[in-house]
Design a protein around this motif. Structure first.
Motif, PDB file in Angstrom:
ATOM      1  N   GLY A 116      26.653  39.645  51.506  1.00  0.00           N
ATOM      2  CA  GLY A 116      28.011  39.726  50.998  1.00  0.00           C
ATOM      3  C   GLY A 116      28.610  38.364  50.702  1.00  0.00           C
ATOM      4  O   GLY A 116      28.229  37.352  51.290  1.00  0.00           O
ATOM      5  N   VAL A 117      29.578  38.363  49.804  1.00  0.00           N
ATOM      6  CA  VAL A 117      30.380  37.181  49.483  1.00  0.00           C
ATOM      7  C   VAL A 117      31.828  37.528  49.764  1.00  0.00           C
ATOM      8  O   VAL A 117      32.359  38.496  49.202  1.00  0.00           O
ATOM      9  N   TYR A 118      32.469  36.754  50.651  1.00  0.00           N
ATOM     10  CA  TYR A 118      33.873  36.997  50.999  1.00  0.00           C
ATOM     11  C   TYR A 118      34.763  35.915  50.392  1.00  0.00           C
ATOM     12  O   TYR A 118      34.390  34.741  50.330  1.00  0.00           O
ATOM     13  N   ALA A 119      35.967  36.333  49.982  1.00  0.00           N
ATOM     14  CA  ALA A 119      36.989  35.380  49.559  1.00  0.00           C
ATOM     15  C   ALA A 119      38.361  35.972  49.840  1.00  0.00           C
ATOM     16  O   ALA A 119      38.564  37.185  49.732  1.00  0.00           O
ATOM     17  N   GLY A 120      39.291  35.108  50.221  1.00  0.00           N
ATOM     18  CA  GLY A 120      40.687  35.507  50.373  1.00  0.00           C
ATOM     19  C   GLY A 120      41.528  34.687  49.419  1.00  0.00           C
ATOM     20  O   GLY A 120      41.460  33.453  49.431  1.00  0.00           O
ATOM     21  N   CYS A 121      42.308  35.352  48.568  1.00  0.00           N
ATOM     22  CA  CYS A 121      43.049  34.635  47.530  1.00  0.00           C
ATOM     23  C   CYS A 121      44.364  35.349  47.217  1.00  0.00           C
ATOM     24  O   CYS A 121      44.604  36.471  47.670  1.00  0.00           O
ATOM     25  N   ARG A 122      45.205  34.714  46.415  1.00  0.00           N
ATOM     26  CA  ARG A 122      46.431  35.374  45.966  1.00  0.00           C
ATOM     27  C   ARG A 122      46.057  36.580  45.106  1.00  0.00           C
ATOM     28  O   ARG A 122      45.103  36.513  44.315  1.00  0.00           O
ATOM     29  N   PRO A 123      46.797  37.664  45.231  1.00  0.00           N
ATOM     30  CA  PRO A 123      46.465  38.868  44.445  1.00  0.00           C
ATOM     31  C   PRO A 123      46.361  38.596  42.949  1.00  0.00           C
ATOM     32  O   PRO A 123      45.533  39.201  42.268  1.00  0.00           O
ATOM     33  N   SER A 124      47.182  37.681  42.447  1.00  0.00           N
ATOM     34  CA  SER A 124      47.151  37.394  41.011  1.00  0.00           C
ATOM     35  C   SER A 124      45.864  36.697  40.585  1.00  0.00           C
ATOM     36  O   SER A 124      45.539  36.671  39.391  1.00  0.00           O
ATOM     37  N   GLN A 125      45.123  36.132  41.550  1.00  0.00           N
ATOM     38  CA  GLN A 125      43.900  35.397  41.230  1.00  0.00           C
ATOM     39  C   GLN A 125      42.634  36.187  41.523  1.00  0.00           C
ATOM     40  O   GLN A 125      41.533  35.664  41.346  1.00  0.00           O
ATOM     41  N   VAL A 126      42.769  37.421  41.980  1.00  0.00           N
ATOM     42  CA  VAL A 126      41.605  38.146  42.481  1.00  0.00           C
ATOM     43  C   VAL A 126      40.533  38.326  41.409  1.00  0.00           C
ATOM     44  O   VAL A 126      39.333  38.200  41.691  1.00  0.00           O
ATOM     45  N   HIS A 127      40.918  38.591  40.180  1.00  0.00           N
ATOM     46  CA  HIS A 127      39.918  38.826  39.139  1.00  0.00           C
ATOM     47  C   HIS A 127      39.202  37.539  38.739  1.00  0.00           C
ATOM     48  O   HIS A 127      37.999  37.560  38.440  1.00  0.00           O
ATOM     49  N   ASP A 128      39.929  36.417  38.751  1.00  0.00           N
ATOM     50  CA  ASP A 128      39.283  35.135  38.456  1.00  0.00           C
ATOM     51  C   ASP A 128      38.256  34.798  39.543  1.00  0.00           C
ATOM     52  O   ASP A 128      37.147  34.347  39.249  1.00  0.00           O
ATOM     53  N   VAL A 129      38.625  35.020  40.791  1.00  0.00           N
ATOM     54  CA  VAL A 129      37.710  34.741  41.898  1.00  0.00           C
ATOM     55  C   VAL A 129      36.472  35.632  41.814  1.00  0.00           C
ATOM     56  O   VAL A 129      35.340  35.165  41.977  1.00  0.00           O
ATOM     57  N   LEU A 130      36.685  36.915  41.569  1.00  0.00           N
ATOM     58  CA  LEU A 130      35.559  37.844  41.474  1.00  0.00           C
ATOM     59  C   LEU A 130      34.629  37.484  40.327  1.00  0.00           C
ATOM     60  O   LEU A 130      33.409  37.586  40.447  1.00  0.00           O
ATOM     61  N   LYS A 131      35.188  37.067  39.204  1.00  0.00           N
ATOM     62  CA  LYS A 131      34.347  36.703  38.055  1.00  0.00           C
ATOM     63  C   LYS A 131      33.476  35.495  38.383  1.00  0.00           C
ATOM     64  O   LYS A 131      32.277  35.478  38.069  1.00  0.00           O
ATOM     65  N   ILE A 132      34.063  34.487  39.040  1.00  0.00           N
ATOM     66  CA  ILE A 132      33.285  33.302  39.400  1.00  0.00           C
ATOM     67  C   ILE A 132      32.167  33.677  40.367  1.00  0.00           C
ATOM     68  O   ILE A 132      31.015  33.252  40.209  1.00  0.00           O
ATOM     69  N   CYS A 133      32.504  34.480  41.377  1.00  0.00           N
ATOM     70  CA  CYS A 133      31.492  34.886  42.363  1.00  0.00           C
ATOM     71  C   CYS A 133      30.380  35.687  41.697  1.00  0.00           C
ATOM     72  O   CYS A 133      29.194  35.453  41.959  1.00  0.00           O
ATOM     73  N   ARG A 134      30.751  36.625  40.840  1.00  0.00           N
ATOM     74  CA  ARG A 134      29.733  37.435  40.159  1.00  0.00           C
ATOM     75  C   ARG A 134      28.876  36.572  39.244  1.00  0.00           C
ATOM     76  O   ARG A 134      27.640  36.736  39.195  1.00  0.00           O
ATOM     77  N   ASP A 135      29.499  35.635  38.524  1.00  0.00           N
ATOM     78  CA  ASP A 135      28.734  34.755  37.636  1.00  0.00           C
ATOM     79  C   ASP A 135      27.730  33.918  38.428  1.00  0.00           C
ATOM     80  O   ASP A 135      26.586  33.720  37.982  1.00  0.00           O
ATOM     81  N   GLU A 136      28.140  33.427  39.604  1.00  0.00           N
ATOM     82  CA  GLU A 136      27.227  32.621  40.413  1.00  0.00           C
ATOM     83  C   GLU A 136      26.080  33.463  40.958  1.00  0.00           C
ATOM     84  O   GLU A 136      24.928  33.016  40.991  1.00  0.00           O
ATOM     85  N   LEU A 137      26.378  34.688  41.391  1.00  0.00           N
ATOM     86  CA  LEU A 137      25.307  35.569  41.856  1.00  0.00           C
ATOM     87  C   LEU A 137      24.305  35.838  40.741  1.00  0.00           C
ATOM     88  O   LEU A 137      23.084  35.787  40.957  1.00  0.00           O
ATOM     89  N   ASP A 138      24.798  36.133  39.565  1.00  0.00           N
ATOM     90  CA  ASP A 138      23.909  36.412  38.431  1.00  0.00           C
ATOM     91  C   ASP A 138      23.102  35.179  38.042  1.00  0.00           C
ATOM     92  O   ASP A 138      21.910  35.274  37.720  1.00  0.00           O
ATOM     93  N   ARG A 139      23.758  34.021  38.069  1.00  0.00           N
ATOM     94  CA  ARG A 139      23.076  32.787  37.679  1.00  0.00           C
ATOM     95  C   ARG A 139      21.953  32.457  38.655  1.00  0.00           C
ATOM     96  O   ARG A 139      20.837  32.104  38.245  1.00  0.00           O
ATOM     97  N   VAL A 140      22.217  32.571  39.943  1.00  0.00           N
ATOM     98  CA  VAL A 140      21.186  32.272  40.935  1.00  0.00           C
ATOM     99  C   VAL A 140      20.065  33.308  40.885  1.00  0.00           C
ATOM    100  O   VAL A 140      18.891  32.978  41.066  1.00  0.00           O
TER     101      VAL A 140
END
Length: 459
Positions: free
Chosen positions: A339-363
């Motif tokens: 799993g990948v965990y992150a805690g962020c402002r609600p307004s930023q949740v989609h940006d955080v998820l996109k970065i995490c997903r992009d890194e998972l896919d890239r690796v």
């Protein structure tokens, strides 16, 4: 002429002596770090690690029972029982138990996990006999009265409430449910308000009798100790409770199995009025017995295991989107989670998820570079050694190893195994694990449009 009964008695006596034979599992240097195991009649295992240079000792008893051994109606019984064993025995009241350890400046506690439970006390080496007597008395002589069950119910309900008030903790329970569903591994260790309210003394006592047989227990001690002395004191304590009467009993084998998790693309949202949105994006991992776990550990360290990891750098350092972001692995007997965990402002949740997903896919597609892998191996080796510098950590290592794997690995062997991980090993496990379509768990105050977009992170 020898009678048949005499032969039978002699054979039984011989078998009992064989069961009690002591083995040296790991040889230390000048007695330091030597790990020994004795299996007593009754199937009780005792493992110790000697460290003469310290003045402390930690004594623990591990039970091969966790929340995954519960039926739906018994959810939370293992943890409930953990509390109750501190409430008193025929020999000591609850106050006597705590006061005995407090009086010598020691510490005593317990924890329940999905596949095991552990009770332990850390004391000065001269007070180890007291710790052995107290902890063994708790495990073998608990009264589990109806009054204690009712009194402790309120404490456990408060613990559940406390966990639910911490979304950064609660989201991991939600992730387990997202990935594993309404199964023993997917349910919370603490149970729920409904299941805790429904448990009574009779059901908990039967659960105790079934799962706390000596064949299901491992006694572990580490520090400035003598193995033979520990064995003698443990045996005396268990025999006093008539817990070693079955001389033909053998220890239960470590859990094993092979469960394939095919969960993909699931999204669970728990909408709460919190200041942050807490997210876990994850995929099926590896069982704890899978030899690829060493490579997965390196992958985890490089991806989200420290301040130099990819996720920390991309999410926090470069963009300032989260304070806490990390990856982790959970390995069980037959499956695992990544799993990948992150805690962020609600307004930023989609940006955080996109970065995490992009890194998972890239690796998953490109792997990690050699520099990242070398740094991750160094981090793991260093943290492993530093994490074993107190007797409590040593007790945990040998106790868990005996219970979960049935053998012991020296620290040097562990370090060597980590150092043997190659870039190709890491790339292969990245492709295997991170190549799955992820699932997502979220706790936070997301608006309808934000909630509708969560599917994007797992598509």
């Amino acid at each position: 002429m020898t009678s048949r009964s005499s032969v039978t008695t002699a054979r039984a006596s011989s078998e009992a002596r064989a069961v009690a034979r002591t083995q040296t599992l790991l040889k230390g240097t000048n007695g330091i770090g030597t790990v020994r195991r004795t299996v007593l009649p009754g199937g009780l295992r005792v493992v110790t690690e000697t460290l003469p240079s310290v003045r402390s000792a930690t004594f623990g008893i591990w039970a091969n029972v966790g929340s995954r051994d519960e039926t739906p109606t018994l959810n939370g019984a293992t943890h409930y029982l953990e509390h109750l064993l501190f409430k008193g025995t025929a020999k000591r009241s609850a106050l006597d138990i705590s006061a005995a350890i407090d009086a010598v400046g020691g510490e005593m506690n317990a924890f329940t996990a999905k596949e095991y439970t552990c009770y332990y006390a850390r004391v000065l080496d001269t007070d180890l006999p007291l710790a052995i007597d107290v902890v063994c008395d708790m495990l073998t002589g608990s009264l589990i009265t109806a009054e204690d069950v009712d009194a402790e119910r309120g404490v456990i309900l408060e613990e559940i409430a406390m966990t639910e008030d911490d979304p950064g903790d609660c989201v991991h329970d939600l992730f387990a449910h997202t990935m594993l569903g309404d199964t023993p591994l997917g349910r919370p260790v603490l149970g729920t308000v409904d299941t805790i309210n429904a448990l009574d003394r009779g059901r908990i006592a039967r659960f105790y009798k079934k799962h706390y047989d000596p064949t299901h227990l491992v006694v572990a001690a580490a520090g400035n100790i003598d193995h033979a002395t520990v064995v003698r004191q443990v045996r005396k304590a268990f025999e006093r409770a008539d817990a070693l009467s079955r001389t033909d009993a053998v220890p239960v084998a470590p859990r094993h199995g092979s469960r394939k998790l095919r969960t993909a693309g699931r999204v669970e949202l728990l909408n709460r009025k919190t200041e942050q949105a807490h997210v876990v994006l994850g995929v099926p991992g590896l069982a704890r017995t899978d030899e690829r776990r060493w490579a997965l550990g390196v992958l985890n360290a490089a991806l989200g295991g420290g301040m130099s990891s990819r996720l920390f750098q991309e999410v926090r350092e470069k963009r300032g989107l989260a304070y806490s972001v990390y990856s982790y692995t959970s390995g069980f007997a037959d499956c695992g989670l990544f799993g990948v965990y992150a805690g962020c402002r609600p307004s930023q949740v989609h940006d955080v998820l996109k970065i995490c997903r992009d890194e998972l896919d890239r690796v998953a597609s490109e792997g990690l570079n050699d520099e990242e892998i070398g740094r991750a191996i160094g981090q793991l080796c260093g943290s492993t050694v530093l994490g074993l510098e107190d007797t409590g950590a040593l007790m945990n290592r040998i106790g868990k190893s005996e219970l979960c794997w049935g053998d012991q690995m020296s620290v040097d062997d562990m370090l060597a195994r980590m150092a043997q991980v190659t870039p190709d090993d890491v790339r292969a496990v990245a492709d295997e694990v991170l190549g799955h379509r992820p699932s997502l768990s979220v706790i936070g105050p997301l608006k309808d449009k934000q909630a509708d977009r969560l599917e994007e992170a797992v598509s």
